[in-house]
Design a protein around this motif. Sequence first.
Motif, PDB file in Angstrom:
ATOM      1  N   TYR A  37       0.838  -1.190   0.000  1.00 42.10           N
ATOM      2  CA  TYR A  37       0.000   0.000   0.000  1.00 42.10           C
ATOM      3  C   TYR A  37       0.880   1.250   0.000  1.00 42.10           C
ATOM      4  N   PHE A  38       0.347   2.305  -0.604  1.00 43.88           N
ATOM      5  CA  PHE A  38       0.996   3.620  -0.578  1.00 43.88           C
ATOM      6  C   PHE A  38      -0.084   4.672  -0.376  1.00 43.88           C
ATOM      7  N   GLY A  39       0.154   5.610   0.541  1.00 41.17           N
ATOM      8  CA  GLY A  39      -0.887   6.584   0.841  1.00 41.17           C
ATOM      9  C   GLY A  39      -0.351   7.953   1.163  1.00 41.17           C
ATOM     10  N   GLY A  40      -1.219   8.950   1.011  1.00 35.11           N
ATOM     11  CA  GLY A  40      -0.913  10.322   1.390  1.00 35.11           C
ATOM     12  C   GLY A  40      -2.093  10.931   2.125  1.00 35.11           C
ATOM     13  N   ASN A  41      -1.829  11.869   3.044  1.00 36.05           N
ATOM     14  CA  ASN A  41      -2.903  12.462   3.838  1.00 36.05           C
ATOM     15  C   ASN A  41      -2.632  13.938   4.083  1.00 36.05           C
ATOM     16  N   ILE A  42      -3.706  14.682   4.384  1.00 35.60           N
ATOM     17  CA  ILE A  42      -3.590  16.108   4.689  1.00 35.60           C
ATOM     18  C   ILE A  42      -4.677  16.485   5.684  1.00 35.60           C
ATOM     19  N   GLN A  43      -4.338  17.399   6.607  1.00 36.17           N
ATOM     20  CA  GLN A  43      -5.293  17.919   7.581  1.00 36.17           C
ATOM     21  C   GLN A  43      -5.173  19.438   7.628  1.00 36.17           C
ATOM     22  N   TYR A  60      -5.672   9.443   0.789  1.00 36.45           N
ATOM     23  CA  TYR A  60      -5.791   8.592  -0.403  1.00 36.45           C
ATOM     24  C   TYR A  60      -4.824   7.424  -0.265  1.00 36.45           C
ATOM     25  N   ILE A  61      -5.254   6.245  -0.696  1.00 29.78           N
ATOM     26  CA  ILE A  61      -4.413   5.057  -0.602  1.00 29.78           C
ATOM     27  C   ILE A  61      -4.649   4.180  -1.826  1.00 29.78           C
ATOM     28  N   THR A  62      -3.567   3.582  -2.329  1.00 29.43           N
ATOM     29  CA  THR A  62      -3.655   2.676  -3.464  1.00 29.43           C
ATOM     30  C   THR A  62      -2.619   1.584  -3.295  1.00 29.43           C
ATOM     31  N   ASP A  91     -12.526   1.076  -3.871  1.00 29.94           N
ATOM     32  CA  ASP A  91     -12.649   0.285  -5.097  1.00 29.94           C
ATOM     33  C   ASP A  91     -11.660  -0.869  -4.998  1.00 29.94           C
ATOM     34  N   PRO A  92     -12.125  -2.095  -4.697  1.00 30.35           N
ATOM     35  CA  PRO A  92     -11.213  -3.225  -4.509  1.00 30.35           C
ATOM     36  C   PRO A  92     -10.569  -3.719  -5.796  1.00 30.35           C
ATOM     37  N   ASN A  93     -11.120  -3.315  -6.947  1.00 36.45           N
ATOM     38  CA  ASN A  93     -10.574  -3.742  -8.231  1.00 36.45           C
ATOM     39  C   ASN A  93     -10.643  -2.569  -9.199  1.00 36.45           C
ATOM     40  N   SER A  94      -9.605  -1.726  -9.172  1.00 32.49           N
ATOM     41  CA  SER A  94      -9.626  -0.510  -9.985  1.00 32.49           C
ATOM     42  C   SER A  94      -9.357  -0.776 -11.463  1.00 32.49           C
ATOM     43  N   ALA A  95      -9.058  -2.013 -11.838  1.00 32.25           N
ATOM     44  CA  ALA A  95      -8.815  -2.344 -13.247  1.00 32.25           C
ATOM     45  C   ALA A  95     -10.108  -2.592 -14.018  1.00 32.25           C
ATOM     46  N   LEU A  96     -11.213  -2.811 -13.285  1.00 31.04           N
ATOM     47  CA  LEU A  96     -12.478  -3.126 -13.933  1.00 31.04           C
ATOM     48  C   LEU A  96     -13.536  -2.084 -13.602  1.00 31.04           C
TER      49      LEU A  96
END
Length: 410
Positions: A252-258, A274-276, A336-341
Amino acid sequence: MRKKLLTLVLFYPLLVLGQSNNAPSSYDPHDIKITGYLQTQFQQAQAAGISSFSGGDFAENSDNRFIIRRGRLKIDRVDNYSSVVFQLDATQNGIQLMDAFIQLNHPEHKQLRLTAGLFNRPFGYAIVYSSGYRDFPERPRVFQTLMPRERDIGAMISYQPLNRFKFLTADFALVNGSGLFARDYDAKKDMIGSLSFKFDSLANRKLHIGFGGSFYKGSVRSDTERYYSEDRTGFTANTSPANKGANFKRNYFGGNIQLQYDNTFGITSLKAEYITGRQPGIAASPAVRGPLASQSFSTQPATDLYLRKFSGYYIWLSQQILDTKFSALAAYDVYDPNSALSEKQIGLANNTTAADIKFSTLGYGFTYLFSTRVKLTIYNERVVNSPTLLADYQEDIRDDVFTARLQYRW
């Protein structure tokens, strides 16, 4: 209003410490200290027996319930060289261990801290942020799926400079990867890293900004000779004796802001993350409902693995209403568990199941602070899934949830 803002500034460091699950109640040396909170709530679901990320699934014949969502009892002790934290969660489901960790540090090197035991995974913002302080009833679906119960067992080193770079915090952890309750079921360990920045009291002490990035590098062991890899037409079966016992990437890779701004008409707070990455899961079945089939494993998965690329995010907005004890809440999250479809391909593409369906949730409501200890939350969640070609998911399923919660914190 000015008096309230001054109080917030004076107690801000203590408040930030309390909001982190990976810390005692205070790092000032003290003997045993007991803190905690109780959340009791009523919920109304759109239909009986729904699968829900708002406090767990509803019973087969029930569309409403009273539950104890969280009953936390936290015990900690701090001296000059170490601290210990032990936290239990008592609900109608029984008593469960939530935190049990020891932290070591040296008085002359306070910027370094070693944590060992059971603690929150140091990934992003929402995972470590305490449920006792969060305005919104639950963490977003994406984090409940990827890191259920938030905790894991392992060791972590943390670094926060005490000089002009004190706005920086870095965490690195090595964990089992099997979550809160389970023993490690393979020989592999997972790595978690987080780098965060926090700038307070900007713009004449009215603006507070935080942001950061995180990674998770792990794996899931296969217990069968077949796994399914993702492509734009669905999934392709890969069969070989070498697949049994192999480890597949869980990254996993993610970024955050507050952002927080102390307005004359009330405090405005905006938080987003956001995480992907890639998540090994399984196929949905009558025994495993679709939304749970991509959830991370706490025990060895017995069926074939499905390797999916996923994405998810949330946006939280809260607004204090003038100089009152009311705050308005609005949130939107997507997993979205399957972003390819696309959803139109699910049920048509090869080997797709309900485990591949994207869900979005629009939440809205308000909180009312009776005192610094007692809080009322009224919140409604509109949960939406796009239509697919699967028999039970050809239209949006009825899984909205309304929550009325009363919390006491001490």
